[in-house]
Design a protein around this motif. Structure first.
Motif, short mmCIF file in Angstrom:
data_model
loop_
_atom_site.label_atom_id
_atom_site.label_comp_id
_atom_site.label_asym_id
_atom_site.label_seq_id
_atom_site.Cartn_x
_atom_site.Cartn_y
_atom_site.Cartn_z
N ALA A 155 0.71 -1.16 -0.01
CA ALA A 155 -0.02 -0.02 0.00
C ALA A 155 0.87 1.22 -0.04
CB ALA A 155 -0.81 -0.05 1.22
N LEU A 156 0.45 2.22 -0.45
CA LEU A 156 1.00 3.71 -0.60
C LEU A 156 0.15 4.41 0.40
CD1 LEU A 156 1.66 4.30 -4.53
CD2 LEU A 156 3.18 3.47 -2.79
N CYS A 157 0.75 4.80 1.32
CA CYS A 157 0.11 5.61 2.29
C CYS A 157 0.69 7.14 2.26
CB CYS A 157 0.53 5.28 3.81
SG CYS A 157 -0.17 3.34 3.82
N PRO A 158 -0.31 8.08 1.54
CA PRO A 158 0.31 9.58 1.36
C PRO A 158 0.02 10.13 2.82
CG PRO A 158 -1.87 8.96 0.19
CD PRO A 158 -1.18 7.74 0.65
N SER A 159 0.82 11.10 3.22
CA SER A 159 1.09 11.66 4.31
C SER A 159 0.16 12.92 4.32
CB SER A 159 2.57 11.91 4.95
OG SER A 159 3.27 12.81 3.91
N LEU A 202 -3.02 15.53 1.85
CA LEU A 202 -3.90 15.47 0.95
C LEU A 202 -3.53 15.62 -0.32
CD1 LEU A 202 -7.09 15.29 0.24
CD2 LEU A 202 -7.22 17.89 1.00
N GLU A 203 -2.45 16.59 -0.47
CA GLU A 203 -2.00 16.76 -1.80
C GLU A 203 -1.21 15.55 -2.44
OE1 GLU A 203 -1.00 18.69 0.98
OE2 GLU A 203 -2.29 20.36 0.46
N ALA A 204 -0.67 14.70 -1.50
CA ALA A 204 0.02 13.53 -2.03
C ALA A 204 -1.04 12.56 -2.55
CB ALA A 204 0.98 13.01 -0.92
N LEU A 230 -1.54 11.09 -6.28
CA LEU A 230 -1.59 9.46 -6.42
C LEU A 230 -2.92 9.09 -7.41
CD1 LEU A 230 -0.52 7.91 -3.07
CD2 LEU A 230 0.57 7.49 -5.52
N LYS A 231 -4.15 9.98 -6.54
CA LYS A 231 -5.45 9.61 -7.28
C LYS A 231 -5.34 9.83 -8.82
CE LYS A 231 -9.36 10.53 -5.22
NZ LYS A 231 -10.37 10.90 -4.16
N ALA A 232 -4.52 10.92 -9.22
CA ALA A 232 -4.59 11.38 -10.35
C ALA A 232 -3.75 10.63 -11.61
CB ALA A 232 -3.88 12.73 -10.67
N GLN A 233 -2.89 9.84 -10.97
CA GLN A 233 -2.11 8.79 -11.50
C GLN A 233 -2.66 7.28 -11.46
OE1 GLN A 233 0.33 9.79 -13.39
NE2 GLN A 233 0.03 11.80 -13.04
#
Length: 124
Positions: free
Chosen positions: A92-96, A98-100, A104-107
């Motif tokens: 899992a990728l756990c962005p720290s 909201l921007e991250a 990720l969602k954009a990609q």
């Protein structure tokens, strides 16, 4: 011979006891992993109170950031119990931030194309 109380043999009680046992083990393991980090940060901060104010602020900011990251990883380790029971492999990728997360969602499509046969979804 002692009698068992009501509901101690049922499937729900068994599942609850099993989940509790697994969670207790996971929390104990997490404590072993992350306790030394907490001890180190607490000890280091308590030994550096004589620093100049600007150095103390920098150290405090670093220590707070490290503590936050350690806490996030500890929480992720403990809460992974649900995923361990449902999913046997994966990552899992756990962005720290909201921007991250938004990046990720954009990609999502690019990530899906790169990692064949994987499910891309937001964690909760």
């Amino acid at each position: 011979m002692a009698r068992k109380g009501p509901g101690t043999d049922g499937p729900l009680q068994t599942a609850l006891l099993e989940s509790t046992s697994i969670a207790t083990t996971r929390a104990s393991e997490g404590q072993k992993i992350f306790s030394p980090i907490a001890v180190f940060l607490d000890k280091h901060r308590s030994q550096t109170t004589s620093l100049a104010p600007h150095l103390l602020r920098a150290l405090t900011a670093l220590s707070d950031d490290l503590a936050l990251v350690a806490q996030q990883h500890f929480n992720a380790y403990i809460s992974a119990l649900k995923e361990v029971q449902a999913i046997k492999t994966g990552f899992a990728l756990c962005p720290s931030s909201l921007e991250a997360l938004l990046a990720l969602k954009a990609q999502k499509e690019t990530i899906s194309a790169f990692f064949v046969n994987c499910q891309i979804e937001r964690s909760f």
